[in-house]
Motif scaffolding. Structure first.
Motif, short mmCIF file in Angstrom:
data_model
loop_
_atom_site.label_atom_id
_atom_site.label_comp_id
_atom_site.label_asym_id
_atom_site.label_seq_id
_atom_site.Cartn_x
_atom_site.Cartn_y
_atom_site.Cartn_z
N VAL A 31 0.86 -1.18 0.00
CA VAL A 31 0.00 0.00 0.00
C VAL A 31 0.89 1.23 0.00
CG1 VAL A 31 -1.87 -1.15 1.28
CG2 VAL A 31 -0.13 0.14 2.53
N ARG A 32 0.31 2.36 -0.31
CA ARG A 32 0.99 3.64 -0.21
C ARG A 32 0.13 4.56 0.65
NH1 ARG A 32 4.68 6.10 -3.65
NH2 ARG A 32 5.43 3.95 -3.81
N ILE A 33 0.76 5.27 1.56
CA ILE A 33 0.03 6.27 2.33
C ILE A 33 -0.16 7.51 1.45
CG2 ILE A 33 0.10 7.84 4.30
CD1 ILE A 33 -0.54 4.93 5.01
N VAL A 34 -1.41 7.83 1.19
CA VAL A 34 -1.77 9.04 0.45
C VAL A 34 -2.38 10.00 1.47
CG1 VAL A 34 -3.22 10.04 -1.36
CG2 VAL A 34 -2.13 7.80 -1.70
N PRO A 35 -1.73 11.12 1.75
CA PRO A 35 -2.21 12.01 2.81
C PRO A 35 -3.37 12.89 2.36
CG PRO A 35 -0.20 12.90 1.84
CD PRO A 35 -0.45 11.58 1.16
N PHE A 36 -4.40 12.96 3.19
CA PHE A 36 -5.54 13.85 2.97
C PHE A 36 -5.62 14.82 4.13
CE2 PHE A 36 -6.68 10.32 0.27
CZ PHE A 36 -7.34 10.92 -0.81
N ARG A 37 -5.64 16.11 3.81
CA ARG A 37 -5.75 17.12 4.85
C ARG A 37 -7.21 17.36 5.20
NH1 ARG A 37 -3.13 20.67 2.62
NH2 ARG A 37 -4.72 22.08 1.80
N GLY A 38 -7.49 17.46 6.48
CA GLY A 38 -8.81 17.84 6.97
C GLY A 38 -8.72 19.20 7.62
N GLU A 39 -9.44 20.16 7.05
CA GLU A 39 -9.39 21.53 7.54
C GLU A 39 -10.57 21.81 8.47
OE1 GLU A 39 -7.28 23.30 3.51
OE2 GLU A 39 -9.43 22.88 3.56
N TYR A 40 -10.29 22.52 9.56
CA TYR A 40 -11.29 22.79 10.58
C TYR A 40 -11.49 24.30 10.76
CZ TYR A 40 -10.94 17.95 12.33
OH TYR A 40 -10.95 16.58 12.46
N TYR A 41 -12.68 24.63 11.21
CA TYR A 41 -12.97 25.95 11.75
C TYR A 41 -13.45 25.77 13.19
CZ TYR A 41 -12.88 27.97 7.03
OH TYR A 41 -12.50 28.38 5.79
N GLU A 42 -13.33 26.85 13.96
CA GLU A 42 -13.93 26.89 15.29
C GLU A 42 -15.14 27.81 15.23
OE1 GLU A 42 -12.50 28.20 19.74
OE2 GLU A 42 -11.10 27.05 18.49
N LEU A 43 -16.20 27.41 15.92
CA LEU A 43 -17.44 28.18 15.88
C LEU A 43 -17.35 29.35 16.86
CD1 LEU A 43 -20.13 27.91 14.35
CD2 LEU A 43 -21.05 26.68 16.32
N ALA A 44 -17.49 30.57 16.33
CA ALA A 44 -17.39 31.77 17.18
C ALA A 44 -18.56 31.86 18.15
CB ALA A 44 -17.34 33.02 16.30
N ARG A 45 -19.68 31.22 17.81
CA ARG A 45 -20.84 31.19 18.72
C ARG A 45 -21.08 29.73 19.13
NH1 ARG A 45 -25.96 33.65 16.23
NH2 ARG A 45 -25.13 32.91 14.22
N PRO A 46 -20.29 29.22 20.06
CA PRO A 46 -20.43 27.81 20.43
C PRO A 46 -21.78 27.47 21.04
CG PRO A 46 -18.97 28.95 21.96
CD PRO A 46 -19.21 29.89 20.83
N GLU A 47 -22.52 28.48 21.50
CA GLU A 47 -23.83 28.21 22.08
C GLU A 47 -24.84 27.68 21.07
OE1 GLU A 47 -23.75 32.61 20.91
OE2 GLU A 47 -22.39 31.16 21.87
N LEU A 48 -24.50 27.75 19.77
CA LEU A 48 -25.40 27.23 18.74
C LEU A 48 -25.47 25.71 18.74
CD1 LEU A 48 -24.51 29.52 15.67
CD2 LEU A 48 -26.55 29.65 17.14
N VAL A 49 -24.47 25.06 19.33
CA VAL A 49 -24.40 23.60 19.29
C VAL A 49 -24.20 23.07 20.71
CG1 VAL A 49 -23.12 21.61 18.39
CG2 VAL A 49 -23.41 23.64 16.97
N ARG A 50 -25.03 22.11 21.10
CA ARG A 50 -24.93 21.54 22.43
C ARG A 50 -23.95 20.37 22.51
NH1 ARG A 50 -31.29 21.03 24.39
NH2 ARG A 50 -31.69 23.27 24.73
N GLY A 51 -23.88 19.59 21.43
CA GLY A 51 -23.08 18.38 21.49
C GLY A 51 -22.39 18.07 20.18
N LEU A 52 -22.69 16.89 19.61
CA LEU A 52 -22.07 16.43 18.38
C LEU A 52 -23.15 16.24 17.32
CD1 LEU A 52 -19.75 13.63 19.84
CD2 LEU A 52 -19.37 16.09 19.81
N VAL A 53 -22.92 16.80 16.13
CA VAL A 53 -23.89 16.71 15.04
C VAL A 53 -23.16 16.33 13.76
CG1 VAL A 53 -25.71 17.88 13.75
CG2 VAL A 53 -25.27 18.54 16.13
#
Length: 403
Positions: free
Chosen positions: A222-244
């Motif tokens: 096999v060959r490792i093919v790297p995939f980048r996962g880009e994230y943001y942080e939510l400026a209003r965290p109160e919009l989300v209670r848990g995991l969606v």
């Protein structure tokens, strides 16, 4: 075995991420007195995949019944919660919602319900109105709630595994050469000139596991093919209670852009999945020509591109356009705006790819003379790290007994 050989350790683990450290921990529990050394090229543990993810303890609902992923994730989730509680590591069992936002997703959502039940995971089906009981700002046609999903500090887990293992941990020790001889064991040279001699080598090198296998003289296949996962942080965290989460596309080993409230109360949004231009390519500006050439020379990489170019184009669009990324998030969370998304640290997934372009979906562990190679350990590897570590340790100790 020649009696005049002086070994520095019995088992040498390459890689100080959560899988390598869990393996060292498991060896110490299964065979007290076994001398274990861990080589990690960074100045501390868990600097890459372990420390750059959503921090989710996955339930195992997505994975094919009977697969290593399914068995290890279900078992590992319960063990991880227990481990965190025992050692005082930040964690919580929050549950999560998987939400269908389009009618075409409903059959896949119902299939997940069945898969969850086959894997022994409690699942509650929700109608559109019931979603608001858990997430008032989230919209969808239907959802399922998975009660066993949680969150934790995986870097804290890795540090505790390192301490509790009793292994010798050498940081700043990048492996550059491996000399393996069946009658003499394994000698590993590091970039700073040290040589470590061991009876058995365990390769948990993550993003570089295929390269370490080749240094050992083994063909990883096999060959490792790297995939980048880009994230943001939510400026209003109160919009989300848990995991969606959205309903994933079964054609890909990625879960789609999701919302994750972490142990510190912050909410991460992401990741997407775009090709990385280096194995540690955490941004478009990080390019390593040798590593990129290695990816481009692998036939499987081109076959992925031809087979999934439409999906890839969408991911690239979300990478370069915050507007496009916001559109994807708004399918789940209509109240979010571009100004709510604050860029934060990205991660890179070490995805094993076969020559024919197949993206390996399950964990892959291979053995050879005096060596055990972990060649595919993507998500949920952090969740499943304790049972994975025991499995790798079992194979390493078997190899040690016959050395």
């Amino acid at each position: 075995m020649r009696p005049d050989i002086a070994y520095d350790c019995d088992v040498l683990v390459v890689g100080g991420g959560i899988v390598g450290l869990s393996t060292a921990f498991a060896i110490s529990r299964a065979a007290p007195g076994t001398r274990v050394t861990v080589l990690e090229k960074e100045p501390g543990p868990a600097r890459h995949q372990t420390g750059r993810n959503s921090g989710v303890i996955h339930s195992g609902i997505y994975y094919r019944p009977g697969s290593l992923k399914a068995r290890f994730a279900v078992r590992g989730a319960a063990e991880m919660v227990k481990f965190c509680a025992e050692y005082g590591i930040a964690h919580a069992v929050t549950g999560k919602l998987i939400v269908a936002t389009g009618r075409q997703e409903l059959p896949r959502l119902h299939a997940l319900v069945q898969r969850g039940r086959e894997n022994g995971i409690p699942v509650r089906e929700l109608g559109a109105a019931q979603i608001a009981e858990y997430e008032p700002e989230v919209r969808g046609l239907a959802a399922i709630r998975v009660g066993t999903t949680g969150i934790c500090d995986f870097v804290g887990v890795a540090r505790q595994l390192a301490e509790a293992s009793g292994a010798e941990i050498r940081y700043g020790a990048r492996v550059v050469r491996v000399d393996r001889r069946p009658e003499r064991g394994v000698a590993v040279a590091t970039a700073r000139g040290d040589v470590v001699r061991a009876r058995v080598l365990v390769n948990c090198a993550g993003l570089y596991c295929d390269e370490v296998a080749r240094l050992t003289g083994d063909d990883p296949g096999v060959r490792i093919v790297p995939f980048r996962g880009e994230y943001y942080e939510l400026a209003r965290p109160e919009l989300v209670r848990g995991l969606v989460y959205p309903v994933p596309d079964p054609a890909f080993p990625f879960l789609g852009v999701h919302l994750t409230r972490g142990v510190a109360g912050d909410v991460h949004v992401g990741p997407n999945a775009v090709p990385a231009l280096a194995r540690e390519g955490y941004g478009w500006g990080v390019v390593r020509p040798r590593e990129l050439a290695g990816t481009l020379s692998w036939p499987g990489a081109w076959r992925i591109a031809r087979r999934h170019w439409r999906y890839g184009a969408g991911e690239l669009r979300r990478s370069v356009s915050r507007t496009a990324f916001t559109e994807a998030v708004r399918r789940l969370l209509p109240a979010v705006g571009e100004e709510d998304l604050v860029p934060t640290a990205a991660g890179v997934r070490a995805q094993a790819v076969l020559r024919d372009g197949t993206l390996l979906d399950d964990f892959l562990i291979r053995e050879s003379a005096r060596a055990v190679h972990v060649l595919n350990a993507p998500s949920p590897a952090a969740t499943a790290s304790l049972p994975i570590g025991r499995e790798v340790a079992r194979r390493a100790l078997t190899a040690l007994a016959s050395a």
